[in-house]
Structures are given as structure tokens and as C-alpha cells.
Scaffold this active site. Structure first.
Site, PDB file in Angstrom:
ATOM      1  N   VAL A   1      34.512  30.600  17.225  1.00 18.57           N
ATOM      2  CA  VAL A   1      34.262  32.010  16.884  1.00 18.57           C
ATOM      3  C   VAL A   1      34.743  32.321  15.469  1.00 18.57           C
ATOM      4  O   VAL A   1      34.026  32.911  14.661  1.00 18.57           O
ATOM      5  CB  VAL A   1      34.968  32.935  17.905  1.00 18.57           C
ATOM      6  CG1 VAL A   1      34.925  34.387  17.451  1.00 18.57           C
ATOM      7  CG2 VAL A   1      34.329  32.792  19.278  1.00 18.57           C
TER       8      VAL A   1
ATOM      9  N   ARG B   1      26.101  33.277  20.673  1.00 16.94           N
ATOM     10  CA  ARG B   1      25.800  32.174  21.572  1.00 16.94           C
ATOM     11  C   ARG B   1      25.870  30.881  20.796  1.00 16.94           C
ATOM     12  O   ARG B   1      25.362  30.795  19.675  1.00 16.94           O
ATOM     13  CB  ARG B   1      24.372  32.296  22.131  1.00 16.94           C
ATOM     14  CG  ARG B   1      24.226  33.340  23.192  1.00 16.94           C
ATOM     15  CD  ARG B   1      22.774  33.640  23.425  1.00 16.94           C
ATOM     16  NE  ARG B   1      22.162  34.125  22.188  1.00 16.94           N
ATOM     17  CZ  ARG B   1      20.863  34.398  22.051  1.00 16.94           C
ATOM     18  NH1 ARG B   1      20.059  34.214  23.064  1.00 16.94           N
ATOM     19  NH2 ARG B   1      20.379  34.851  20.921  1.00 16.94           N
TER      20      ARG B   1
ATOM     21  N   PHE C   1      17.745  35.171  30.709  1.00  8.73           N
ATOM     22  CA  PHE C   1      18.787  34.733  31.643  1.00  8.73           C
ATOM     23  C   PHE C   1      18.325  34.734  33.087  1.00  8.73           C
ATOM     24  O   PHE C   1      19.096  35.003  34.007  1.00  8.73           O
ATOM     25  CB  PHE C   1      20.079  35.549  31.439  1.00  8.73           C
ATOM     26  CG  PHE C   1      20.852  35.028  30.264  1.00  8.73           C
ATOM     27  CD1 PHE C   1      20.357  35.195  28.979  1.00  8.73           C
ATOM     28  CD2 PHE C   1      22.024  34.307  30.428  1.00  8.73           C
ATOM     29  CE1 PHE C   1      21.011  34.663  27.881  1.00  8.73           C
ATOM     30  CE2 PHE C   1      22.689  33.777  29.341  1.00  8.73           C
ATOM     31  CZ  PHE C   1      22.177  33.952  28.067  1.00  8.73           C
TER      32      PHE C   1
ATOM     33  N   GLY D   1      18.536  26.738  37.396  1.00  8.76           N
ATOM     34  CA  GLY D   1      18.809  25.387  36.920  1.00  8.76           C
ATOM     35  C   GLY D   1      20.039  24.781  37.543  1.00  8.76           C
ATOM     36  O   GLY D   1      20.391  25.092  38.693  1.00  8.76           O
TER      37      GLY D   1
ATOM     38  N   GLY E   1      27.440  26.731  32.273  1.00  2.60           N
ATOM     39  CA  GLY E   1      28.686  26.098  31.845  1.00  2.60           C
ATOM     40  C   GLY E   1      29.099  26.673  30.510  1.00  2.60           C
ATOM     41  O   GLY E   1      28.733  27.799  30.168  1.00  2.60           O
TER      42      GLY E   1
ATOM     43  N   CYS F   1      32.563  29.886  27.766  1.00  4.16           N
ATOM     44  CA  CYS F   1      32.623  31.345  27.874  1.00  4.16           C
ATOM     45  C   CYS F   1      32.433  31.849  29.291  1.00  4.16           C
ATOM     46  O   CYS F   1      33.336  32.478  29.850  1.00  4.16           O
ATOM     47  CB  CYS F   1      31.591  31.962  26.949  1.00  4.16           C
ATOM     48  SG  CYS F   1      31.856  31.459  25.251  1.00  4.16           S
TER      49      CYS F   1
ATOM     50  N   LYS G   1      35.066  30.633  32.024  1.00  6.80           N
ATOM     51  CA  LYS G   1      36.405  31.123  31.665  1.00  6.80           C
ATOM     52  C   LYS G   1      36.458  32.652  31.766  1.00  6.80           C
ATOM     53  O   LYS G   1      37.410  33.211  32.341  1.00  6.80           O
ATOM     54  CB  LYS G   1      36.693  30.669  30.229  1.00  6.80           C
ATOM     55  CG  LYS G   1      37.919  31.248  29.586  1.00  6.80           C
ATOM     56  CD  LYS G   1      38.141  30.609  28.224  1.00  6.80           C
ATOM     57  CE  LYS G   1      37.270  31.158  27.122  1.00  6.80           C
ATOM     58  NZ  LYS G   1      37.639  32.443  26.540  1.00  6.80           N
TER      59      LYS G   1
ATOM     60  N   ARG H   1      32.206  21.494  27.211  1.00  7.78           N
ATOM     61  CA  ARG H   1      33.226  22.150  28.033  1.00  7.78           C
ATOM     62  C   ARG H   1      32.566  22.858  29.226  1.00  7.78           C
ATOM     63  O   ARG H   1      31.629  23.605  29.069  1.00  7.78           O
ATOM     64  CB  ARG H   1      34.032  23.142  27.187  1.00  7.78           C
ATOM     65  CG  ARG H   1      34.932  22.427  26.177  1.00  7.78           C
ATOM     66  CD  ARG H   1      35.627  23.387  25.269  1.00  7.78           C
ATOM     67  NE  ARG H   1      34.697  24.106  24.416  1.00  7.78           N
ATOM     68  CZ  ARG H   1      35.063  25.067  23.565  1.00  7.78           C
ATOM     69  NH1 ARG H   1      36.333  25.407  23.475  1.00  7.78           N
ATOM     70  NH2 ARG H   1      34.168  25.668  22.814  1.00  7.78           N
TER      71      ARG H   1
HETATM   72  C1  UGA Z   1      27.669  33.298  26.005  1.00  5.25           C
HETATM   73  C2  UGA Z   1      26.982  34.647  25.775  1.00  5.25           C
HETATM   74  O1  UGA Z   1      25.574  34.504  25.930  1.00  5.25           O
HETATM   75  C3  UGA Z   1      27.295  35.189  24.375  1.00  5.25           C
HETATM   76  O2  UGA Z   1      26.724  36.466  24.220  1.00  5.25           O
HETATM   77  C4  UGA Z   1      28.818  35.275  24.217  1.00  5.25           C
HETATM   78  O3  UGA Z   1      29.189  35.712  22.938  1.00  5.25           O
HETATM   79  C5  UGA Z   1      29.413  33.901  24.440  1.00  5.25           C
HETATM   80  O4  UGA Z   1      29.062  33.450  25.767  1.00  5.25           O
HETATM   81  C6  UGA Z   1      30.914  34.020  24.298  1.00  5.25           C
HETATM   82  O5  UGA Z   1      31.550  34.683  25.111  1.00  5.25           O
HETATM   83  O6  UGA Z   1      31.446  33.554  23.288  1.00  5.25           O
HETATM   84  P1  UGA Z   1      27.136  30.753  25.329  1.00  5.25           P
HETATM   85  O7  UGA Z   1      28.221  30.405  26.281  1.00  5.25           O
HETATM   86  O8  UGA Z   1      27.144  30.152  23.971  1.00  5.25           O
HETATM   87  O9  UGA Z   1      27.105  32.362  25.101  1.00  5.25           O
HETATM   88  O10 UGA Z   1      25.766  30.334  25.969  1.00  5.25           O
HETATM   89  P2  UGA Z   1      24.578  31.016  26.771  1.00  5.25           P
HETATM   90  O11 UGA Z   1      23.344  30.843  26.006  1.00  5.25           O
HETATM   91  O12 UGA Z   1      24.926  32.358  27.212  1.00  5.25           O
HETATM   92  O13 UGA Z   1      24.490  30.037  28.040  1.00  5.25           O
HETATM   93  C7  UGA Z   1      25.578  29.901  28.950  1.00  5.25           C
HETATM   94  C8  UGA Z   1      25.206  29.001  30.108  1.00  5.25           C
HETATM   95  O14 UGA Z   1      24.255  29.645  30.948  1.00  5.25           O
HETATM   96  C9  UGA Z   1      24.560  27.673  29.707  1.00  5.25           C
HETATM   97  O15 UGA Z   1      25.118  26.630  30.493  1.00  5.25           O
HETATM   98  C10 UGA Z   1      23.100  27.835  30.041  1.00  5.25           C
HETATM   99  O16 UGA Z   1      22.469  26.626  30.378  1.00  5.25           O
HETATM  100  C11 UGA Z   1      23.190  28.755  31.252  1.00  5.25           C
HETATM  101  N1  UGA Z   1      21.970  29.545  31.454  1.00  5.25           N
HETATM  102  C12 UGA Z   1      21.598  30.490  30.564  1.00  5.25           C
HETATM  103  C13 UGA Z   1      21.203  29.332  32.602  1.00  5.25           C
HETATM  104  O17 UGA Z   1      21.523  28.480  33.457  1.00  5.25           O
HETATM  105  N2  UGA Z   1      20.078  30.096  32.786  1.00  5.25           N
HETATM  106  C14 UGA Z   1      19.690  31.046  31.912  1.00  5.25           C
HETATM  107  O18 UGA Z   1      18.673  31.707  32.168  1.00  5.25           O
HETATM  108  C15 UGA Z   1      20.477  31.251  30.762  1.00  5.25           C
END
Ligand code: UGA
Length: 430
Positions: A11, A154, A249, A253, A257, A260, A263, A327
């Protein structure tokens, strides 16, 4: 503006770099001396598309620099962002000792007005604690403000998310803090929501928890689809067309993970508990996510009958595409479970293999997806990298010992694969 970014982790580094790109003078601080040495040499410790270029560009322009001396950074800056780690403790709550330490140092060192902004994801009321900690040590009575400005970046698209956000949230207690942050974000074209500090802190946890809920919801629907002979992709499409629901979202799947969602969910459950509320909904969101990962192993077992001695090819190790971050990646739990069952693993990921080697040093890492397929009893997709979507699928079939695919990210069309002769299992698909 002169900015100190305390904590050059994911971050801090991305945010600090982007602030320098906007024309500010940013000093990124980290107590990891080795990391700072590398950053000074231009070596970026994480993979994030576009970050490398921005760091180099802004260091060259002398808008971005790195130090391990927090005192120096505090003295020369007007705005101090706290972006240090808040790792989870055993019971799920966030460990805020670094935030406390940094707040104390700022109070000890400051000699003129400072705006101290919380960037790390923290439990509600952390702003109050920062202020209290600083007040106790601020014996000279120097003027300061505390604010909260949660990040919504993200991994994999963090720079774009910073420059083109849906919204900017600032939690403040004074007009002065508000106008400084307004000025800072002026170059960015996005709505700015101004709240009290507590609301800003909750917005962050509530947003991540809501997104995780959406994913677990569609994953639960995927189980119904499998049992009823429906297709979760179509169901999600039908739901998502309703503007009130939205299509983002809703990809079923192998589970969510990353550092973020898992945790922040457990931290938010703990925060609620401390506030006297049992957040049962979120406990269920966590539970469904755990079951989803187990579900992938079950699908593999159902396809292969006996697992012991078999070789399984795994495509994708990172928790999502365009990052090397593993992670809390579903791949870790799923591979761990398969190894326990006596399976040999061949794996490939475009970016995350080096990191995975530290957890699973004894599995076979391949140079590409085809090497993974060669001689494997089944192929499992755990991350939806674009290069997997574009594989020569006939070649994949020829290379596999048995043409079995368990598609944990629904990247392939079931009908096409079945026509080619695959035994195909997706998530929530016929
Ligand atoms: C997430 C949030 O989307 C951000 O807005 C936030 O700032 C960030 O956490 C944080 O707190 O720092 P991130 O963890 O980078 O971002 O990734 P995401 O794109 O949100 O995906 C998270 C997980 O959800 C991944 O494992 C992804 O494969 C899964 N996912 C996402 C799904 O299984 N299905 C979906 O439709 C979307």
C-alpha cells in the site's frame, strides 16, 4: 506537498509512488533496511503492473525517495501517511503495535503542524488511539490533526485504481485537515466523501467484507447450480444485469484469497465482537470460502478416483492474476491438501513460482503450462491468468495422460472442451 509515507509495503509503495506522480515530493520510509537499499537502487520488491516505470520516473525527477530514518521523514513533511503493516493475530484481530510505535515517534519528533493520516486498514477507533498516543507525548503542545483515508487499491490494477478511483474517502475532525486532503486529491477526478474518522475506518472494513460476501454468495449459488443442473455463469449474468446488484465480484471459483479479504473479514468479525455484536453473516462468508477450496479437492478426487501416486498439473498459484502474491491464495490450501493425499504436483504460474517455492520446495515447477500438462493425470486451474485462457487446448489434451480438467476459475467453455474429448468440471456448471 511534502509527504512522508511510513511503511513501504504494498500500500505504502504504490500510494507513495502515485502521490509523487501527481507532483508531490514523497519520502517513503521503512524500517526494513535491506528493502530501502534495494528501492534506492531501483529494485522493486513486488510485482505490480506499471509500478516499476512510475518508481523510476519519479525517483529520477527527484519527487520520490526512500529512507529508513523515520525521524528525518517526519521533520521534512507536512502530511504523514501511516501505511505500516497491521498483521492478524491468532484471534483474528489486527496487530496495531507498529501503528502505535509510529504515532509515538511522530509526536516525539514533530516541531510544527503535521497532518497524520491513517492509510493502513485498521479497526474502528484506531484514529482515536493515534490521537491519544500522540497527545500524551506531545509535551510541547504542537498543533496536529489525525485523519483516516482508507485505500481501495486492488493488487494487479493498483495504479489505475489510485488514479481513477470510484471514490475517495476522507475521515477528518477539522477544516484544516479537510482542506489539505482536498488539495492533495485535487488532480484526481473522483467524488470525495468526507466523514468523521470512525465512519471512514468502518467504510474500509465494510466494503471488503461486502465484496467477500458477494463472492461467497455466488459460490454458494454455484453449489445449487451443480445440484440442479444450472450454469452459475448465466445465473451471475442474470443477477448482475440488475443495476442494484451489479455484475462485479460475481465470479464463482476456487474461493477468495490475498492479504486483504481473509484478514479483513476476520478482523471485522473481531471488531464486531468487541462492540458486542456477533457478525454471524461474516462468519458464514468465511466458512463458505473454506468449503469452496475443499470443494476443488473433492472435484479432483471424484474425477481421479484414487489420488495416491497420481500427478496433478496446477496452473496458477497467485491468489489472482497479475500479481506474484500468494498470501492466503486458495492454491496453497488446495496443493497442501493434495500433497497430504499422496499426489505429485507439477505447477506453473507466470509470476508467483519463486514465492511458492518457499512454501512447497519439493513440487515440480515448470517453464510453462504445456510442461505442466505433459504426463499429468489431470489439469487444475486455480488462477485465471490470460495466458491460460489462450492455451492450445488440443495440445493440452495430447500432452495429458488422461484428458481431465478441473477448472477452478471457469475459464473454459464446458461444451467446447467436452466436444474435444475432455472430461471437464468447472465450478457451478453443468
Ligand atoms: C481487495 C479489494 O478489492 C480492494 O478494493 C482493497 O483495497 C484491497 O482488497 C485491500 O484491502 O487492500 P485485492 O485483495 O487486491 O483487493 O483483490 P480482489 O481483486 O478484490 O480479489 C480478492 C480475491 O477475490 C481474489 O482471490 C479473487 O480471485 C477473488 N474473487 C474476486 C473471486 O473469487 N470472484 C470474484 O468475482 C472476484
Amino acid at each position: 506537498m511534502k509527504i512522508a509515507m511510513i511503511g513501504a509495503g504494498y500500500v505504502g509503495l504504490v500510494t507513495g509512488t502515485c502521490f509523487s506522480e501527481l507532483g508531490n515530493c514523497v519520502l517513503c520510509v521503512d524500517n526494513d533496511v535491506e528493502k530501502i537499499k534495494k528501492l534506492k537502487k531501483g529494485i522493486i520488491p513486488i510485482y505490480e503492473p506499471g509500478l516499476d516505470e512510475l518508481v523510476h520516473k519519479n525517483t529520477k525527477a527527484k519527487r520520490l525517495s526512500f529512507t529508513s530514518e523515520i525521524e528525518e521523514a517526519v521533520q521534512v513533511s507536512d502530511i504523514i501517511f501511516i501505511a505500516v503493516g497491521t498483521p492478524p493475530r491468532e484471534n483474528g484481530e489486527a496487530d496495531l503495535s507498529s501503528v502505535e510505535k509510529v504515532s509515538s515517534i511522530i509526536a516525539d519528533v514533530m516541531t510544527e503542524y503535521k497532518l497524520v493520516v491513517g492509510k493502513s486498514t485498521v479497526p474502528v477507533n484506531t484514529g482515536k488511539w493515534i490521537k491519544r498516543t500522540m497527545n500524551i507525548r506531545n509535551t510541547k503542545g504542537i498543533d496536529f490533526d489525525v485523519a483516516s483515508n482508507p485505500e481501495f487499491l486492488r493488487e494487479g490494477s493498483a495504479i489505475n485504481d489510485f488514479l481513477y478511483p470510484d471514490r475517495i474517502v476522507i475521515g477528518v475532525e477539522s477544516e484544516r485537515a479537510k482542506s489539505i486532503l482536498y488539495e492533495l486529491y485535487k488532480p484526481i477526478d473522483a467524488p470525495i466523501l468526507v466523514t468523521d474518522i470512525e465512519s471512514a475506518e468502518i467504510i474500509k472494513h465494510a466494503s471488503n467484507s461486502f465484496l467477500a460476501t458477494k463472492i461467497s454468495f455466488i459460490n454458494a449459488i454455484s453449489i445449487l447450480c451443480e445440484r440442479a443442473g444450472a450454469d452459475v455463469k448465466k445465473v451471475a449474468e442474470g443477477m448482475g444485469l440488475d443495476k442494484r446488484i451489479g455484475s462485479d465480484f460475481l465470479n464463482a471459483g476456487a474461493g477468495f484469497g490475498g492479504f486483504c479479504f481473509p484478514k479483513d473479514l476476520s478482523a471485522f468479525i473481531k471488531i464486531a465482537e468487541d462492540l458486542g455484536y456477533d457478525f454471524r453473516l461474516l462468519r458464514e462468508v468465511e466458512q463458505i470460502n473454506e468449503e469452496q477450496k475443499k470443494g476443488i479437492v473433492k472435484k479432483i478426487r471424484e474425477n481421479l478416483w484414487n489420488l495416491r501416486g497420481k500427478t496433478i498439473g496446477v496452473l496458477g498459484l497467485s491468489f489472482k492474476p497479475n500479481t506474484d502474491d500468494i498470501r492466503y491464495a486458495p492454491s496453497i490450501d488446495i496443493i497442501g491438501e493434495l500433497i497430504k493425499e499422496g499426489v505429485k504436483i507439477k505447477a506453473y504460474d507466470p509470476k508467483a513460482m519463486e514465492r511458492t517455492k518457499k512454501i512447497f520446495p519439493n513440487i515440480t515447477y515448470c517453464k510453462d503450462a504445456y510442461e505442466v500438462c505433459d504426463g499429468s493425470d489431470a489439469l487444475v486451474i486455480l488462477t485465471e491468468w490470460d495466458e491460460f485462457k489462450n492455451l492450445d487446448i488440443k495440445k493440452v489434451k495430447d500432452l495429458l495422460k488422461t484428458p481431465i480438467i478441473v477448472d477452478g476459475r471457469n475459464i473454459f467453455d464446458p461444451e467446447t472442451l467436452k466436444e474435444i474429448g475432455f472430461v471437464y468440471t468447472g465450478v457451478g456448471r453443468k
